[in-house]
Design an enzyme around this catalytic site. Structure first.
Site, PDB file in Angstrom:
ATOM      1  N   LYS A   1      -5.204  -1.197   0.505  1.00 45.61           N
ATOM      2  CA  LYS A   1      -4.665  -0.042   0.254  1.00 45.61           C
ATOM      3  C   LYS A   1      -4.402   0.563  -0.978  1.00 45.61           C
ATOM      4  O   LYS A   1      -3.958   0.063  -2.039  1.00 45.61           O
ATOM      5  CB  LYS A   1      -3.349  -0.501   0.892  1.00 45.61           C
ATOM      6  CG  LYS A   1      -2.250   0.689   0.993  1.00 45.61           C
ATOM      7  CD  LYS A   1      -0.891   0.070   1.579  1.00 45.61           C
ATOM      8  CE  LYS A   1       0.160   1.104   2.200  1.00 45.61           C
ATOM      9  NZ  LYS A   1       1.339   0.598   2.508  1.00 45.61           N
TER      10      LYS A   1
ATOM     11  N   SER B   1       2.799   2.331   7.061  1.00 45.07           N
ATOM     12  CA  SER B   1       1.939   3.258   6.049  1.00 45.07           C
ATOM     13  C   SER B   1       0.676   2.759   5.845  1.00 45.07           C
ATOM     14  O   SER B   1      -0.183   3.356   5.154  1.00 45.07           O
ATOM     15  CB  SER B   1       2.808   3.607   4.727  1.00 45.07           C
ATOM     16  OG  SER B   1       2.887   2.249   4.121  1.00 45.07           O
TER      17      SER B   1
ATOM     18  N   SER C   1       5.380  -1.739   7.123  1.00 47.18           N
ATOM     19  CA  SER C   1       4.011  -1.181   6.985  1.00 47.18           C
ATOM     20  C   SER C   1       2.827  -1.696   6.757  1.00 47.18           C
ATOM     21  O   SER C   1       1.688  -1.213   6.796  1.00 47.18           O
ATOM     22  CB  SER C   1       4.020  -0.267   5.622  1.00 47.18           C
ATOM     23  OG  SER C   1       4.933   0.827   5.593  1.00 47.18           O
TER      24      SER C   1
END
Lengths: 477, 94, 485
Positions: free
Chosen positions: C78, C153, C177
């Site tokens: 990420k 996210s 997330s």
């Protein structure tokens, strides 16, 4: 007698002499090239985290113990949020609701009056970096070497009532820090910084007046002058029917005045909250007791003991205990000396301190060691050299580290005390200066120093003054 | 619990953000709604509850006072929009 | 050999160790897959093609190393995790050119375990969002349906794994997330206990809530990745100094005898889409068939969790994001002649709307006059929520419920911020409590055809047991298909 009472509280920031910064392993060495002692953590890069330096709570707690504070076994770090380029994270890690130490005091003496100044709290925090402004380039240059250096903030109660009391408090605080070995106490270099909160109120009023915060106080003299100026300024304002504004004011050393830091002062809402990247600090009571046991004899106690044990006057005790190294030097010399400690004190105050001041050498590094000083005084005591020769040789001995007896022997500085030799010189001086002899006999006894000087010249300074004086008196009476 | 566009602007200034008027009004409405939700917490009696700022249960994490240099100055300065090999450079502070 | 990208990490790791597949082949397969799927999915902000190939070549020259459990395995990160020498943007324009000179600890551990870093995944800006629609770069599509969101996210990480572009991705979870995108994309996602994985290098959003965790195509894959990244880090004061158990040891269990699963009424009540409830109940029934016992419980403070979460997360975020000022890194606005203007312009230009909204809200709840009513109050409610969970976990071994009331929603469907925040209703409490949790895909919804995720929540540091139960259930459910891309 003024109609107004001055109320002063002081905030001191002291650099702790640790090897690394408070939350990262960067070196704290002073004077490095810009941004050389900087890492991802202290430059506030994204994703980095702080880890507390083990020495910092120890040093902070020791200062608390030395000032009679309660040491809070549990204390918490909090974020103080504001924006400035020398503050990389946009917040300073400090302590807010739960500082490490609280409720202590410092005893001071001004004009023979003893007073106790309350100490509200001591807390740990990180220092900011440095901005260097360049008007020419319309820019500021940021150096983060100092960002993250550990500080303790020491906050006093608003107990001081004069600039003199403020300076006395600062000197004592600084002395304690130096005794503990946790701070350099250098105001000019910034390892000991002071801000003063100053207000006035009509005598008899309990409520505090509006205070101004004074900054840029880089020496004890500045502190004194800035407070005096500010008090006068506030009194003028009040007498003119105006209000004192709560603001930050900078001291201008050239003019001796304070002026408002216009523009920087928007109401600061620091939005303190406990720092979620750090965990609470919980001290083991055994550590605190260990630290308490490790405290040295503190300045006040040492002063009292010096006066009692060595028969010193208050004034000398203060001078001798201002620096621990000097106090240790004095005691070692006094122990090595068989005569009165007061005499050692006189030489330390009158000769050693000025010499150290000029050469910048620390008492502990002086080549004229305590034992050698004792030896020097013994040479004077037993008449080998005159006091004057002793004083004149002092700086040389400090520089060379020679044994005083050897030094005297090598340079043939031993006093001439032989009456026969001296009598010959005296006779010669008398015969060569008939006018002065007549004047002396006529009543001008001050001319003794003239004759003495002449004999000293002849003897290259080595005549024993006591013997010479007697001979001159004998011959001219 | 409503919040006005002016209050939003004031808070934004504290956070060094500058919003145009239309956004101030939009945010004021949205933030007002969010605050309305948050006011629900007042329903709970928390007088005798210790705040929990973090799930961490351990305390006292310390690091030895030993210097370590892991990165050179050029790395530290390397992402700066303006630097001269020695300093970070910013517009002057009025 | 069937398409490499359909294999699990566990299968690939074995093939690499036995040299049936080289690191270069594995990386090449992923890069091919990325090239083929990215136009539709857009999961990655940065593709590390050059670096990945070079690393693979070096590894192949050295030969497989059995002491390196992820040797040769391509992994996506990420874009919130600092990666030395590689642009790290957090999905924001304010960091579009930021190249860190330090690895996040979790990233360094992956490298040490022989993994090959292959890409930086898209995400909601600064992890603020539940759909990856808040990325300042582009939106990521759900590999199952391009008109739907992948969740957020960590939407890019989830989509990348589901699309077969990599064999594992690291995501971060502050309020769900990892678990939400895992649920929406039909993969496994694990949020460890707070303090289990180091946060050093995790660019902070909610410091007391954030954790890094694996997103993978199987439970065993997740266990292997967690094994590598978990453990104490002296750089992170909040990381816990406790031994890391063997996460693989219990994965072979074939029965759930003796396991008690709690079903909180608040997580199974009204407001959940029927297709989600059906799939989750079917999974629970399967668990019971395997010997698990279920008990009803109540997490009565669930209604207060969203407000508590947002106050704390926004407050922490408002402070964490103060360092983005254009001085030492990141976007600096041109033309500002004076410092405060420079700060304000840089931040206003660089941060998107959702980030600005949360910074302002966070600043507000910390400001004087409001601190006690909001921030401090939320911290007290947080303790009550944790006590709620502790009591519940005293009655069962794991709590189970849907990850989200719905499957992946359509792009633009949650325009109102509060509507978006409500997507987190079942996930945020776990971050407040600091407990471990995971999402296990349990099938496709009968209405939308989109994946459904079941959430398991456990006691602190009991990830091994949780993974063990999940693995058993996974083995006994219909195999989860891959999206037809």
């Amino acid at each position: 007698m003024s109609r107004y009472e001055t109320v002063i509280g002081l905030e001191v920031h002291a650099h702790l002499k640790t090897r690394t910064k408070i939350f990262c392993a960067c070196s704290t060495t002073f004077g490095s090239e810009p941004n050389e002692n900087v890492c991802a953590v202290c430059s506030g890069m994204p994703g980095v985290l702080p880890v507390l330096n083990a020495m910092v709570p120890e040093y902070a707690a020791k200062m608390g113990l030395a000032t009679g504070c309660e040491v809070n076994l549990k204390s918490v770090f909090a974020r103080k949020n504001y924006f400035y380029p020398d503050l990389p994270k946009g917040y300073q890690i400090s302590q807010f609701e739960l500082p490490i130490c609280e409720h202590g005091s410092v005893a001071i003496e001004v004009d023979g009056q003893r007073k106790v100044i309350g100490l509200t709290r001591i807390h740990m925090e990180e220092d900011a970096g440095k901005n260097i402004h360049s008007a020419a380039e319309n820019a500021s240059f940021v150096d983060l070497n100092r960002a993250g250096v550990p500080l303790i903030e020491i906050v006093s109660e608003p107990d001081m009532r004069s600039a003199e009391e403020a300076v006395a408090y600062l000197k004592e605080l600084r002395s304690i820090l130096l005794y503990l070995g946790i701070c350099d106490g250098n105001m000019e270099e910034g390892s000991f910084r002071c801000d003063a909160n100053v207000s006035i109120r009509p005598v008899g009023q309990e409520a505090l007046g509006t205070r101004a915060e004074l900054k840029n106080l880089n020496s004890f003299k500045h502190v004194q002058k800035a407070i005096e100026y500010e008090v006068a300024r506030q009194i003028d304002l009040i007498e003119d029917g105006e209000d004192v504004v709560q603001e930050t004011r900078l001291y201008n050393a050239d003019k001796g005045t304070t002026h408002s830091m216009r523009g920087k002062e928007e109401a600061h809402d620091y939005r303190y909250f406990p720092d979620p990247d750090l965990v609470p600090l919980v001290l083991d009571p055994a550590w605190v007791e260990q630290w308490r046991a490790e405290l040295p004899e503190l300045p006040a106690a040492k002063r009292t003991r010096f006066m009692a044990d060595y028969g010193l006057a208050d004034y000398d005790a203060v001078l001798l205990t201002a620096e621990l190294a000097v106090a240790d030097y004095f005691e070692a010399a006094a122990k090595a000396y068989s005569g009165q400690a007061r005499k050692i004190a006189n030489w330390v105050v009158g000769d050693l301190l000025p010499s150290l001041g000029e050469t910048g050498i620390a008492a502990g590094d002086c080549l004229l060691t305590p034992a050698r000083l004792a030896g020097l005084l013994t040479l004077v005591d037993d008449g080998t050299i005159s006091v004057k020769i002793g004083k004149d040789s002092f700086r040389d001995l400090c520089a060379s580290g020679d044994d005083p007896a050897e030094y005297v022997r090598a340079r043939g500085l031993a006093q001439v005390s032989d009456t026969g030799e001296l009598e010959a010189m005296v006779d010669r001086v008398i015969s060569e200066n008939p006018a002065e002899v007549e004047a002396y006999r006529g009543g001008k006894t001050k001319l003794m120093s003239f004759f003495m000087g002449q004999v000293m010249r002849l003897s290259k300074g080595q005549a024993n003054p006591g013997v010479v004086t007697k001979l001159i008196q004998q011959k001219l009476s | 619990m409503k919040i006005s566009p002016q209050e939003v602007a004031k808070v934004a200034r504290l956070a060094r953000l500058d919003l145009p008027q239309d956004k101030l009004e939009l945010f004021a409405g949205q933030l007002g709604d969010i605050l309305g939700h948050m006011d629900k917490l007042a329903e709970l009696d928390t007088d005798s509850v210790e705040p929990m700022y973090s799930p961490v249960e351990h305390t006292t994490v310390l690091r030895p006072d030993e210097p370590r240099k892991e990165h050179g100055r050029d790395e530290v300065l390397g992402n700066a929009p303006r630097q001269d090999g020695q300093f970070f450079i910013v517009p002057r502070i009025v | 050999m069937s398409a490499l990208h359909t294999k699990t990490l566990t299968e690939l790791a074995g093939l690499l160790q036995s040299r049936e597949v080289t690191a270069v082949q594995a990386v090449g397969a992923c890069l091919d897959r990325i090239e083929a799927t990215e136009p539709a999915v857009r999961a990655l902000i940065t593709v590390m093609a050059g670096e990945a190939m070079a690393r693979a070549e070096t590894l192949d020259a050295e030969g497989p190393d059995p002491s390196k459990p992820l040797w040769g395995v391509p992994v996506v990160l990420k874009d919130l995790l600092t990666t030395r020498g590689v642009r790290t943007t957090c999905g924001s324009k304010i960091l579009k050119d930021f190249v860190p000179f330090y690895d996040a600890t979790a990233v360094a551990r992956l490298r040490e375990a022989g993994a090959v870093l292959i890409g930086k995944a898209n995400m909601d800006e600064f992890a603020m969002g539940s759909s990856t629609e808040n990325s300042a770069y582009f939106r990521t599509a759900n590999p199952w349906d391009a008109e739907r969101v992948p969740g957020g996210s960590s939407g890019g990480s989830g989509a990348s794994v589901a699309a077969g572009q990599c064999f594992a991705a690291l995501g971060t979870d502050t309020g769900g997330s990892i678990r939400l995108p895992a649920s929406f994309c039909g993969i496994v996602g694990v949020k460890p206990t707070y303090g289990r994985v180091s946060r050093y290098g995790l660019i902070a959003y909610g410091s007391s809530l954030d954790q890094i965790g694996p997103m993978t195509r199987s439970v065993e894959d997740a266990a292997r990745v967690l094994q590598v990244i978990a453990g104490h880090d002296p750089r992170d004061s909040t990381s816990v100094n406790a031994p890391v158990p063997d996460y693989l040891a219990g994965l072979g269990r074939d029965s759930l005898d003796g396991v008690t699963i709690g079903l909180p009424r608040e997580y199974w009540g009204g407001g959940i889409d029927p297709e989600v409830e059906a799939a989750c109940r079917a999974a629970v029934a399967r668990a019971e068939a395997l010997g698990a016992r279920t008990v009803p419980l109540s997490l009565s403070l669930t209604d207060y969790a969203i407000a508590t979460y947002y106050i704390i997360a926004m407050a922490e975020a408002s402070s964490n994001l103060s360092r983005f000022d254009g001085v030492r890194f990141g976007h600096r606005s041109q033309g500002a002649e004076e410092l405060i203007d420079m700060y304000t312009a840089s931040r206003t230009e660089g941060f998107g709307d959702e980030v600005q909204r949360r910074i302002i809200m966070g600043t507000y709840v910390l400001s004087s006059g409001y601190y006690d009513a909001y921030y401090n109050k939320a911290a007290k409610v947080r303790r009550l929520l944790r006590q709620d969970f502790d009591a519940a976990l005293g009655q069962c071994d794991f709590i189970a419920g849907p990850v989200c009331p719905t499957t992946a929603f359509r792009v633009g469907a949650k325009a109102d911020p509060i509507q978006m925040y409500l997507m987190d209703i079942f996930t945020i409490s776990l971050n407040l409590a600091g407990l471990p949790g995971m999402s296990l895909p349990v099938g496709l919804g009968t209405d939308s055809g989109m994946p459904v995720g079941l959430q398991l929540m456990g006691r602190p540091f009991e990830e091994a047991d949780m993974l063990s139960v999940a693995a058993c259930l996974e083995r006994n459910l219909d195999p989860m298909p891959l999206p037809a891309l």
